[in-house]
Design an enzyme around this catalytic site. Structure first.
Site, PDB file in Angstrom:
ATOM      1  N   TYR A  48       6.521  -5.624  -4.941  1.00 15.17           N
ATOM      2  CA  TYR A  48       5.389  -4.727  -4.690  1.00 15.17           C
ATOM      3  C   TYR A  48       5.201  -3.792  -5.874  1.00 15.17           C
ATOM      4  O   TYR A  48       6.131  -3.555  -6.646  1.00 15.17           O
ATOM      5  CB  TYR A  48       5.595  -3.896  -3.413  1.00 15.17           C
ATOM      6  CG  TYR A  48       6.746  -2.920  -3.472  1.00 15.17           C
ATOM      7  CD1 TYR A  48       6.545  -1.606  -3.895  1.00 15.17           C
ATOM      8  CD2 TYR A  48       8.036  -3.305  -3.116  1.00 15.17           C
ATOM      9  CE1 TYR A  48       7.589  -0.694  -3.945  1.00 15.17           C
ATOM     10  CE2 TYR A  48       9.088  -2.405  -3.172  1.00 15.17           C
ATOM     11  CZ  TYR A  48       8.860  -1.112  -3.582  1.00 15.17           C
ATOM     12  OH  TYR A  48       9.910  -0.224  -3.641  1.00 15.17           O
ATOM     13  N   CYS A  49       3.995  -3.279  -6.008  1.00 17.46           N
ATOM     14  CA  CYS A  49       3.713  -2.199  -6.957  1.00 17.46           C
ATOM     15  C   CYS A  49       2.936  -1.137  -6.207  1.00 17.46           C
ATOM     16  O   CYS A  49       3.006  -1.077  -4.973  1.00 17.46           O
ATOM     17  CB  CYS A  49       3.003  -2.705  -8.208  1.00 17.46           C
ATOM     18  SG  CYS A  49       1.480  -3.625  -7.931  1.00 17.46           S
ATOM     19  N   TRP A  50       2.220  -0.293  -6.897  1.00 17.76           N
ATOM     20  CA  TRP A  50       1.617   0.853  -6.217  1.00 17.76           C
ATOM     21  C   TRP A  50       0.529   0.427  -5.240  1.00 17.76           C
ATOM     22  O   TRP A  50       0.504   0.854  -4.092  1.00 17.76           O
ATOM     23  CB  TRP A  50       1.046   1.826  -7.253  1.00 17.76           C
ATOM     24  CG  TRP A  50       0.332   3.002  -6.651  1.00 17.76           C
ATOM     25  CD1 TRP A  50      -0.972   3.350  -6.814  1.00 17.76           C
ATOM     26  CD2 TRP A  50       0.880   3.989  -5.773  1.00 17.76           C
ATOM     27  NE1 TRP A  50      -1.274   4.492  -6.109  1.00 17.76           N
ATOM     28  CE2 TRP A  50      -0.140   4.900  -5.452  1.00 17.76           C
ATOM     29  CE3 TRP A  50       2.146   4.181  -5.215  1.00 17.76           C
ATOM     30  CZ2 TRP A  50       0.053   5.991  -4.601  1.00 17.76           C
ATOM     31  CZ3 TRP A  50       2.348   5.266  -4.372  1.00 17.76           C
ATOM     32  CH2 TRP A  50       1.302   6.156  -4.083  1.00 17.76           C
TER      33      TRP A  50
END
Length: 311
Positions: A48-50
């Site tokens: 995941y990222c932001w």
């Protein structure tokens, strides 16, 4: 993210994506060398990222091409946090709570563990917060998590419970150390929780507290510094007396004084504000912190019944 975002707005999306691709590619190579090289075929990463966009998608693609069963968190961490916040605002009201109320040292946390061992659903907020819930309750060997991490732990615990069974929880104030208990959970415990009054003799309480705080007694000075925080409530002279007891190794006397002069009055005031029906709560005697006495008390708690509310 900041550099690429600025380039995207001020120059062009194409230039921003070219720079972003170079940065992400170098980062993926670094991750493959340092974090992935020793992973077995069965490893199942969640990436995941932001906001769950191109960065995490790029890494997920590479890991999938290697052969790992890879998941990508849709919406990224931002969406996950929104889900946690929303669920913590609504899900606590779905459960029926059995709230263990008892003075400091009465063995409530130990009893929660005994109830868990008996198969009950237990929400150990102090365990999740890495704190015993008082000004002296920090665990030096286990720093408290961040507020977001604590929220996630509470959310994860609630997600694993069945609404068909009660949840046993210890009476808590709004804060556990530096962390805030989710407001909806606290309000539901106060408004709908069934209190169980746990009683232990002063001797038993001192014995259990001596066991719980044994590591704090190896060096009196950190404890004395914590006692300084009580000057505003208890006065300088009383705190100096307690510090002298700590430095002199007179631990049973110190704990007895703290119980009677500080913790017991504070706890009673707090409980009566939060649980107006406390005096009518069933009482369970915990004779000591032994496994036998804890199992007996857990059996008593599990044997209690409450009327089913009218619908």
């Amino acid at each position: 993210r900041t550099t690429v975002g600025t380039l995207y707005v001020q120059t062009s999306p194409l230039e921003a994506r070219k720079l972003g691709a170079a940065l992400v590619s170098r980062r993926i190579a670094d991750l493959l060398d340092t974090q992935v090289r020793d992973k077995p075929r069965e490893w199942r990463p969640l990436v995941y990222c932001w906001r769950g966009g191109q960065r995490s998608g790029s890494l997920a693609l590479v890991l999938s091409q290697i052969g790992f069963r890879t998941g990508q968190l849709q919406g990224g961490y931002k969406a996950f946090r929104a889900r946690v916040r929303d669920d913590l605002a609504s899900r606590p009201a779905q459960f029926s709570y059995r709230v263990l109320c008892g003075r400091t040292g009465s063995g409530k946390t130990r009893l929660l563990q005994a109830l868990r061992d008996s198969g009950a659903q237990v929400l150990d907020l102090e365990g999740l917060a890495h704190h015993r819930g008082s000004i002296l309750g920090g665990l030096p060997e286990r720093p408290q998590p961040t507020q977001k991490r604590f929220d996630t732990r509470v959310w994860q615990a609630l997600a694993g419970f069945s609404t068909a069974q009660p949840v046993f929880v210890e009476s808590e104030s709004a804060r556990i150390g530096s962390l805030r208990v989710p407001e909806a959970l606290l309000q539901t415990m106060h408004a709908q929780g069934h209190c169980i009054r746990i009683h232990s003799s002063d001797t038993a309480r001192i014995d259990m507290l001596l066991e719980d705080y044994h590591s704090s007694m190896l060096d009196a000075e950190p404890l004395c510094r914590l006692l300084d925080h009580l000057v505003e409530l208890q006065g300088r002279e009383r705190v100096k007396h307690w510090q002298a007891l700590a430095r002199g190794g007179r631990w049973p006397e110190l704990i007895g004084d703290l119980m009677v002069q500080h913790y017991d009055p504070l706890y009673e005031r707090s409980m009566r504000r939060s649980y107006p029906t406390l005096d009518q709560a069933p009482r369970v005697e915990l004779r000591s912190g032994s496994d036998t006495d804890l199992a007996d008390a857990a059996a008593q708690v599990l044997g209690l019944t409450w009327p089913v509310p009218a619908t």
